[in-house]
Design an enzyme around this catalytic site. Structure first.
Site, PDB file in Angstrom:
ATOM      1  N   ARG A 241     -30.363  11.871 -68.191  1.00 14.61           N
ATOM      2  CA  ARG A 241     -29.176  11.717 -67.359  1.00 14.61           C
ATOM      3  C   ARG A 241     -27.938  11.807 -68.243  1.00 14.61           C
ATOM      4  NH1 ARG A 241     -31.950  12.982 -63.928  1.00 14.61           N
ATOM      5  NH2 ARG A 241     -32.404  12.011 -61.910  1.00 14.61           N
ATOM      6  N   GLU A 270     -21.273  16.241 -64.581  1.00 13.84           N
ATOM      7  CA  GLU A 270     -21.982  16.380 -63.310  1.00 13.84           C
ATOM      8  C   GLU A 270     -21.516  15.342 -62.300  1.00 13.84           C
ATOM      9  OE1 GLU A 270     -26.369  17.321 -63.611  1.00 13.84           O
ATOM     10  OE2 GLU A 270     -25.952  16.877 -65.719  1.00 13.84           O
ATOM     11  N   HIS A 293     -29.062  21.371 -66.091  1.00 16.40           N
ATOM     12  CA  HIS A 293     -29.915  20.391 -65.407  1.00 16.40           C
ATOM     13  C   HIS A 293     -31.130  21.099 -64.811  1.00 16.40           C
ATOM     14  CE1 HIS A 293     -29.718  16.127 -63.505  1.00 16.40           C
ATOM     15  NE2 HIS A 293     -30.975  16.490 -63.700  1.00 16.40           N
TER      16      HIS A 293
END
Length: 339
Positions: A241, A270, A293
């Site tokens: 993440r 993001e 991603h």
């Protein structure tokens, strides 16, 4: 028993025929959102999502924000199935209070993401990006790289993906250090990993790879202070993440020559568009291997996660329980809460 039609909306790309057939055979009417080219469901606003999901009982979702406001606007929505393993964009408290079930595709993309993490380690150590850029410019001079073989690799987080990475590292005869809140002595005895605190891991590792969930406690696990503890020339890999790393601090460290490079599949921008200039600067660097991603996005990985999500949806619509490892909220239970 003849099943009535149940409306299931999919707001993800690459939903394959096998998962679609499974849902249809279970009596579901499947609607796959026709998103504009280049747009993911994470970019859809409340009104767009509400319009797509009106009357739906099941939702197979990617990175869209699942808010209390949205759930309240969709009273028939019984199950939200993430085609992935992160759920920080879902309001679990609201899902529990409103009687909804939220699942993740546990076990579906472990191998795909682990392969990507190892690939980034090799690409960085052997300087693949830099070497090809030089060849494109007409220079065939050899750049000296470094092995992954018998290096020390620090793994932060030991969930399914972290364990898949450890399994792959055994083939490189790497010494593996692990920082986790839940050490398992039996696992360490079987695999040879050594549990250490984060500070020790950073100080001793040639490669550091992140496989922890994003939470207030893990946000910016890697910041300027942490980078200062890392070995000079070490490599950082983040396929988990974006918020686990302070991208601004990472960029500063790379510009200063503090690290050997970084492999990044996730970025803070993001969730915070204001940081897009930092992302742009990172991916422009020759010592950064970047992906959008995409760690789980292999044909095989998406096929597995599609089917896990589909099975979770059908289980809930049939009044049954999805696999326990997939359930992160179950508002059907009086107490609710994570599994």
């Amino acid at each position: 028993m003849t099943l009535s039609k149940r409306r299931v909306v999919v707001t993800q790309r690459f939903f394959d025929e096998a998962a679609l057939a499974y849902l249809e055979q279970a009596g579901c009417e499947v609607v796959i959102a026709d998103l504009p080219q280049g747009q993911a469901d994470g970019g859809l606003d409340h009104d767009s999502l509400a319009a797509l999901l009106t009357g739906a009982q099941g939702w197979i979702v990617g990175h869209a924000k699942v808010t209390r406001f949205l759930l309240m606007a969709l009273p028939h929505l019984a199950v939200i199935a993430r085609r992935g393993v992160g759920y920080e964009r879902v309001d679990l408290e609201a899902a529990n209070e409103l009687g909804r079930v939220v699942t993740i595709a546990a076990g579906g993309n472990d191998a795909s993401v682990a392969d990507q993490a190892i690939g980034m380690m090799i690409a960085l150590g052997r300087r693949f990006r830099e070497a090809q850029a030089q060849m494109n410019a007409g220079s065939w001079s050899i750049l000296m790289g470094t092995d992954l073989y018998r290096k020390t690799v620090g793994v932060i987080g030991l969930g399914r993906i972290g364990r898949s990475v450890v399994q792959r590292l055994s083939g490189f005869e790497a010494e593996v250090l692990v920082a986790t809140s839940r050490p398992d002595p039996e696992y360490a005895a079987r695999t040879g990993v050594r549990y250490v605190d984060v500070e020790t891991l950073l100080a001793q590792s040639d490669y550091v790879t992140l496989h922890a969930p994003l939470s207030p406690a893990t946000r910016h696990t890697i910041d300027a202070t942490a980078i200062d503890r890392m070995r000079p020339g070490a490599f950082l890999i983040n396929t988990a993440r974006g918020g686990l790393v302070s991208d601004r601090d990472l960029l500063a460290a790379l510009e200063a020559g503090r690290l050997g490079g970084a492999g990044l599949d996730v970025f803070e921008s993001e969730s915070d568009p204001a940081l897009q200039p930092v992302t742009d600067a990172l991916i422009a660097r020759a010592d950064v291997i970047a992906a959008p991603h995409a760690g789980a996005s292999t044909r095989e990985g998406l096929g597995r996660t599609n089917m896990v999500a589909a099975r979770c949806v059908v289980a809930v619509l049939d009044g049954q329980d999805p696999p326990a490892q997939c359930v992160v909220a179950d508002g059907r239970r009086p107490a609710g809460g994570r599994a």
